[in-house]
Scaffold this motif. Structure first.
Motif, PDB file in Angstrom:
ATOM      1  N   ALA A 173      71.165 -42.845 -23.144  1.00  0.00           N
ATOM      2  CA  ALA A 173      72.508 -42.280 -23.259  1.00  0.00           C
ATOM      3  C   ALA A 173      72.498 -40.795 -23.608  1.00  0.00           C
ATOM      4  N   ASN A 174      71.634 -40.401 -24.551  1.00  0.00           N
ATOM      5  CA  ASN A 174      71.644 -39.007 -25.009  1.00  0.00           C
ATOM      6  C   ASN A 174      70.236 -38.639 -25.498  1.00  0.00           C
ATOM      7  N   LYS A 175      69.312 -38.514 -24.562  1.00  0.00           N
ATOM      8  CA  LYS A 175      67.925 -38.209 -24.917  1.00  0.00           C
ATOM      9  C   LYS A 175      67.778 -36.872 -25.654  1.00  0.00           C
ATOM     10  N   PRO A 176      68.495 -35.811 -25.239  1.00  0.00           N
ATOM     11  CA  PRO A 176      68.356 -34.537 -25.966  1.00  0.00           C
ATOM     12  C   PRO A 176      68.708 -34.655 -27.446  1.00  0.00           C
ATOM     13  N   LEU A 177      69.761 -35.405 -27.785  1.00  0.00           N
ATOM     14  CA  LEU A 177      70.128 -35.587 -29.190  1.00  0.00           C
ATOM     15  C   LEU A 177      69.048 -36.378 -29.920  1.00  0.00           C
ATOM     16  N   ALA A 178      68.523 -37.434 -29.284  1.00  0.00           N
ATOM     17  CA  ALA A 178      67.461 -38.234 -29.907  1.00  0.00           C
ATOM     18  C   ALA A 178      66.241 -37.369 -30.207  1.00  0.00           C
ATOM     19  N   GLN A 179      65.858 -36.520 -29.264  1.00  0.00           N
ATOM     20  CA  GLN A 179      64.707 -35.636 -29.466  1.00  0.00           C
ATOM     21  C   GLN A 179      64.985 -34.615 -30.562  1.00  0.00           C
ATOM     22  N   ALA A 180      66.234 -34.128 -30.624  1.00  0.00           N
ATOM     23  CA  ALA A 180      66.603 -33.170 -31.675  1.00  0.00           C
ATOM     24  C   ALA A 180      66.555 -33.825 -33.051  1.00  0.00           C
ATOM     25  N   ILE A 181      67.003 -35.084 -33.149  1.00  0.00           N
ATOM     26  CA  ILE A 181      66.939 -35.813 -34.421  1.00  0.00           C
ATOM     27  C   ILE A 181      65.491 -35.982 -34.852  1.00  0.00           C
ATOM     28  N   ALA A 182      64.619 -36.321 -33.908  1.00  0.00           N
ATOM     29  CA  ALA A 182      63.189 -36.483 -34.228  1.00  0.00           C
ATOM     30  C   ALA A 182      62.598 -35.164 -34.725  1.00  0.00           C
ATOM     31  N   ARG A 183      62.978 -34.046 -34.097  1.00  0.00           N
ATOM     32  CA  ARG A 183      62.465 -32.735 -34.528  1.00  0.00           C
ATOM     33  C   ARG A 183      62.943 -32.389 -35.928  1.00  0.00           C
ATOM     34  N   ARG A 184      64.218 -32.666 -36.211  1.00  0.00           N
ATOM     35  CA  ARG A 184      64.753 -32.368 -37.546  1.00  0.00           C
ATOM     36  C   ARG A 184      64.093 -33.237 -38.611  1.00  0.00           C
ATOM     37  N   MET A 185      63.850 -34.503 -38.300  1.00  0.00           N
ATOM     38  CA  MET A 185      63.170 -35.372 -39.259  1.00  0.00           C
ATOM     39  C   MET A 185      61.741 -34.889 -39.504  1.00  0.00           C
ATOM     40  N   ARG A 226      55.679 -54.201 -35.479  1.00  0.00           N
ATOM     41  CA  ARG A 226      55.718 -55.298 -36.445  1.00  0.00           C
ATOM     42  C   ARG A 226      55.867 -54.742 -37.865  1.00  0.00           C
ATOM     43  N   GLY A 227      56.879 -55.236 -38.585  1.00  0.00           N
ATOM     44  CA  GLY A 227      57.099 -54.832 -39.967  1.00  0.00           C
ATOM     45  C   GLY A 227      57.636 -53.424 -40.140  1.00  0.00           C
ATOM     46  N   GLU A 228      58.089 -52.781 -39.049  1.00  0.00           N
ATOM     47  CA  GLU A 228      58.547 -51.393 -39.124  1.00  0.00           C
ATOM     48  C   GLU A 228      60.060 -51.304 -39.333  1.00  0.00           C
ATOM     49  N   ASP A 229      60.488 -50.163 -39.914  1.00  0.00           N
ATOM     50  CA  ASP A 229      61.912 -49.863 -40.109  1.00  0.00           C
ATOM     51  C   ASP A 229      62.373 -49.082 -38.884  1.00  0.00           C
ATOM     52  N   MET A 230      63.067 -49.760 -37.959  1.00  0.00           N
ATOM     53  CA  MET A 230      63.383 -49.192 -36.648  1.00  0.00           C
ATOM     54  C   MET A 230      64.814 -48.649 -36.589  1.00  0.00           C
ATOM     55  N   PHE A 231      64.961 -47.497 -35.947  1.00  0.00           N
ATOM     56  CA  PHE A 231      66.268 -46.881 -35.727  1.00  0.00           C
ATOM     57  C   PHE A 231      66.442 -46.653 -34.232  1.00  0.00           C
ATOM     58  N   ILE A 232      67.444 -47.329 -33.639  1.00  0.00           N
ATOM     59  CA  ILE A 232      67.734 -47.177 -32.210  1.00  0.00           C
ATOM     60  C   ILE A 232      68.787 -46.081 -32.055  1.00  0.00           C
ATOM     61  N   LEU A 233      68.462 -45.027 -31.297  1.00  0.00           N
ATOM     62  CA  LEU A 233      69.383 -43.909 -31.086  1.00  0.00           C
ATOM     63  C   LEU A 233      70.056 -44.096 -29.730  1.00  0.00           C
ATOM     64  N   ILE A 286      69.529 -40.773 -41.551  1.00  0.00           N
ATOM     65  CA  ILE A 286      68.484 -41.772 -41.285  1.00  0.00           C
ATOM     66  C   ILE A 286      67.481 -41.799 -42.425  1.00  0.00           C
ATOM     67  N   LEU A 287      67.085 -40.627 -42.897  1.00  0.00           N
ATOM     68  CA  LEU A 287      66.134 -40.568 -44.009  1.00  0.00           C
ATOM     69  C   LEU A 287      66.738 -41.153 -45.283  1.00  0.00           C
ATOM     70  N   ASN A 288      68.038 -40.919 -45.511  1.00  0.00           N
ATOM     71  CA  ASN A 288      68.691 -41.480 -46.690  1.00  0.00           C
ATOM     72  C   ASN A 288      68.759 -43.013 -46.614  1.00  0.00           C
ATOM     73  N   ILE A 289      69.046 -43.539 -45.432  1.00  0.00           N
ATOM     74  CA  ILE A 289      69.066 -44.997 -45.252  1.00  0.00           C
ATOM     75  C   ILE A 289      67.672 -45.566 -45.484  1.00  0.00           C
ATOM     76  N   TRP A 290      66.663 -44.910 -44.917  1.00  0.00           N
ATOM     77  CA  TRP A 290      65.282 -45.360 -45.080  1.00  0.00           C
ATOM     78  C   TRP A 290      64.862 -45.330 -46.556  1.00  0.00           C
ATOM     79  N   ASN A 291      65.296 -44.266 -47.275  1.00  0.00           N
ATOM     80  CA  ASN A 291      64.933 -44.126 -48.689  1.00  0.00           C
ATOM     81  C   ASN A 291      65.791 -44.986 -49.613  1.00  0.00           C
ATOM     82  N   GLY A 292      66.907 -45.509 -49.083  1.00  0.00           N
ATOM     83  CA  GLY A 292      67.825 -46.273 -49.916  1.00  0.00           C
ATOM     84  C   GLY A 292      68.678 -45.396 -50.800  1.00  0.00           C
ATOM     85  N   THR A 293      68.951 -44.146 -50.342  1.00  0.00           N
ATOM     86  CA  THR A 293      69.792 -43.224 -51.109  1.00  0.00           C
ATOM     87  C   THR A 293      71.145 -43.062 -50.429  1.00  0.00           C
ATOM     88  N   SER A 294      72.025 -42.308 -51.058  1.00  0.00           N
ATOM     89  CA  SER A 294      73.417 -42.211 -50.630  1.00  0.00           C
ATOM     90  C   SER A 294      73.569 -41.479 -49.300  1.00  0.00           C
TER      91      SER A 294
END
Length: 335
Positions: A14-26, A58-65, A309-317
């Motif tokens: 749907a939006n590969k450029p945004l997904a790639q930008a999110i990966a770069r920012r992370m 297996r056992g990973e915390d997955m985020f579908i963009l 995404i990082l806040n969700i992964w860390n369990g923060t606000s």
């Protein structure tokens, strides 16, 4: 020592450029490379969607963009099938990051014998194995309640406020405009952030996509008006509202829209309209026509989504990102 589970990103078409930008920012935030999981999302000759993940999840915390934008049905099915593939591959948790949530306009029964499709889509997402949803500016706030799983709804207004303060040197003659009564809460939120007054353009529709009459509630004479809304589809209402505001004495009209659906004649209408500028986010991938329009600008959402995404992964606000003090440093040097 226990193994630290890293967040892993996988993207649909749907939006590969945004997904790639999110990966770069992370990657920037974490000081380590965060890439998109190697996978293929393809179609058979009869347009059936096929997904294959080439990495162990297996056992990973997955985020579908994946935004469920045009073509909405294809992108929605991609999201559901990717989730099924990850669930059957024993992913520990699956979060759907849906910058633009399609079917959100069908959030209630407007007349007899009509569906509430937003609720149907919410059920489908939960049944596919998705355990959490991260989205931005839902068309109707009550859609969060359609889900039986946690939903984090981000807001574009803090990003808009940062951009407005940079673009407008003097805010004393700026007025925020809601293009209809239903969007007053959204417009009021932005008006509070930039300490500007609020006005409303009341519209009456004869049928979907057509506006019969518009009335300006409030004095816009001598004001630089900023129309704020959650989406722009064919741009008919938006361009008509801009014309009405100019007829009532506004000096110039700008618009800040969360989701640039931009269907059919939208780009041509905006280009020929009296609007000085239209600002969209990249929640929906801009077409070549949108990107090339002289009076349309695109604001990035990747910094906000990456931090969420990082806040969700860390369990923060996640709601901490609603505050300018938190979001401002993330966008420093970008806007």
């Amino acid at each position: 020592m226990p193994t630290v589970i890293e967040p892993k990103l996988i993207a649909g078409n749907a939006n590969k450029p945004l997904a790639q930008a999110i990966a770069r920012r992370m990657s920037l935030y974490r000081g380590m490379t965060v890439g998109l999981v190697d996978a293929r999302v393809e179609r058979f000759n009869d347009q059936e969607i096929f997904v294959e993940v080439f990495e162990n999840v297996r056992g990973e915390d997955m985020f579908i963009l994946q935004s469920t934008s045009n073509p909405a049905n294809d992108n929605l099915m991609e999201l559901l099938i990717m989730s099924d593939a990850l669930r059957r591959s024993s992913a520990a948790r699956i979060t759907a990051v849906i910058p633009y949530f399609g079917y959100a306009r069908q959030d209630r029964r407007t007349k007899a014998r009509t569906p509430i499709t937003a609720k149907l889509v919410a059920n489908m997402i939960a049944e596919a194995g998705i355990e959490r949803v991260l989205t931005m500016d839902l068309h109707a706030a009550q859609i969060q309640g359609f889900f039986d799983i946690p939903v984090d709804n981000l807001y574009a207004s803090p990003i808009f406020a940062l951009d407005i303060k940079k673009q407008f040197d003097d805010l004393s003659d700026v007025m925020v405009i809601s293009p209809d009564v239903g969007g007053v809460a959204r417009a009021r939120e932005l008006a509070k952030r930039i300490e500007a007054p609020l006005s409303i353009v009341d519209k009456r529709r004869e049928k979907p996509g057509e506006v019969a009459e518009m009335t300006v509630i409030g004095n816009v004479t001598g004001k630089r008006c900023i129309i704020v809304d959650d989406m722009c589809d064919t741009a008919g209402t938006l361009c008509k509202a801009a014309e009405v505001l100019m007829e009532h004495g506004a000096t110039e009209v700008h618009a800040y829209i969360s989701h640039g659906v931009m269907s059919g004649p939208a780009v041509e209408r905006v280009t020929k309209s009296v609007m000085k500028s239209l600002v969209l986010t990249d929640s929906i991938q801009p077409t070549a026509a949108v990107a090339g329009a002289p009076n349309i600008r695109i604001l990035p959402t990747a910094p906000m989504f990456a931090q969420s995404i990082l806040n969700i992964w860390n369990g923060t606000s996640v709601s901490s990102l609603f505050e300018t003090e938190t979001l401002g440093p993330i966008y420093e040097g970008i806007l």
